[in-house]
Design a protein around this motif. Structure first.
Motif, PDB file in Angstrom:
ATOM      1  N   ARG A 144       3.806   1.547  -5.292  1.00 18.30           N
ATOM      2  CA  ARG A 144       3.113   0.326  -4.900  1.00 18.30           C
ATOM      3  C   ARG A 144       3.683  -0.847  -5.681  1.00 18.30           C
ATOM      4  O   ARG A 144       4.288  -0.667  -6.724  1.00 18.30           O
ATOM      5  N   ASP A 154      -2.437  -4.791  -4.517  1.00 17.02           N
ATOM      6  CA  ASP A 154      -1.111  -4.201  -4.521  1.00 17.02           C
ATOM      7  C   ASP A 154      -0.853  -3.590  -3.143  1.00 17.02           C
ATOM      8  O   ASP A 154      -1.775  -3.358  -2.374  1.00 17.02           O
ATOM      9  N   ASP A 156       1.819  -0.975  -0.547  1.00 12.36           N
ATOM     10  CA  ASP A 156       2.792   0.109  -0.455  1.00 12.36           C
ATOM     11  C   ASP A 156       4.196  -0.457  -0.353  1.00 12.36           C
ATOM     12  O   ASP A 156       4.437  -1.403   0.389  1.00 12.36           O
TER      13      ASP A 156
END
Length: 193
Positions: A144, A154, A156
């Motif tokens: 992340r 945050d 991916d």
């Protein structure tokens, strides 16, 4: 796109339902170079005169079909390369984003995400690895990434997999990054636009 344009400029080209040539042909054996390929707005030659770059479908956002001999189609890659070169010639600094997450709520609203592809995911899906003249950032395509500056949260770093094709999304974006890497001027990459 309108929201992105209000905060800067973009070299994105969009053809919607118009069928266009793409970044590969001949079942992936031919990849569009970092320069013009010679298909853009050129009549499709007879089959016996076609080299591998012509052995491709023309695709729109809704359909795919075989190109008709004698008909002219746009090549989105050539058009995009011209647009990038135009921005560079105007003295603009060329930057690219590796996600289409313009605002954090775009992930939920539009399915926005990263187009980064780790080596492991490239191997798992039978795709080429992303290789650049300079090193990729640590964590490319995995884990992340935390975003500050008002975006919060945050995200991916891994490209999501398309439910129908079972391939990581962002194949056109990955081609664009390879094309930018082959240009004779610096290009700066950021996670978000």
């Amino acid at each position: 796109m309108e929201e992105v344009r209000q905060n800067g400029s973009t070299a994105t080209v969009w053809f919607g339902d118009e069928p266009v040539f793409g970044h590969n042909a001949d079942r992936g054996a031919w990849l569009h170079p970092s320069s013009e390929c010679g298909r853009d707005d050129i009549p499709v030659p007879p089959e016996k005169e076609q080299d591998s770059k012509w052995r491709s479908t023309v695709d729109s956002r809704r359909a795919s079909h075989e190109p008709k001999v004698g008909k002219r189609y746009k090549c989105w890659c050539c058009r995009w390369l011209r647009e990038v070169q135009r921005h560079h010639a105007q003295g603009e600094v060329i930057c690219c984003a590796v996600s289409n997450i313009f605002n954090s709520d775009w992930v939920e609203l539009y399915g926005a995400g990263s187009s980064e592809l780790s080596d492991a995911d490239a191997e798992a899906h039978g795709l080429p690895k992303e290789v650049f003249r300079n090193e990729r950032p640590k964590g490319w395509g995995q884990g992340r990434i935390r975003i500050s500056g008002g975006f919060g949260g945050d995200f991916d770093r891994k490209a999501p997999v398309h439910p129908r094709t079972k391939k990581p999304l962002g194949v056109g974006c990955r081609w664009e990054r390879q094309a930018l890497d082959g240009m004779g001027f610096p290009v700066y990459a950021f996670f978000m636009p």
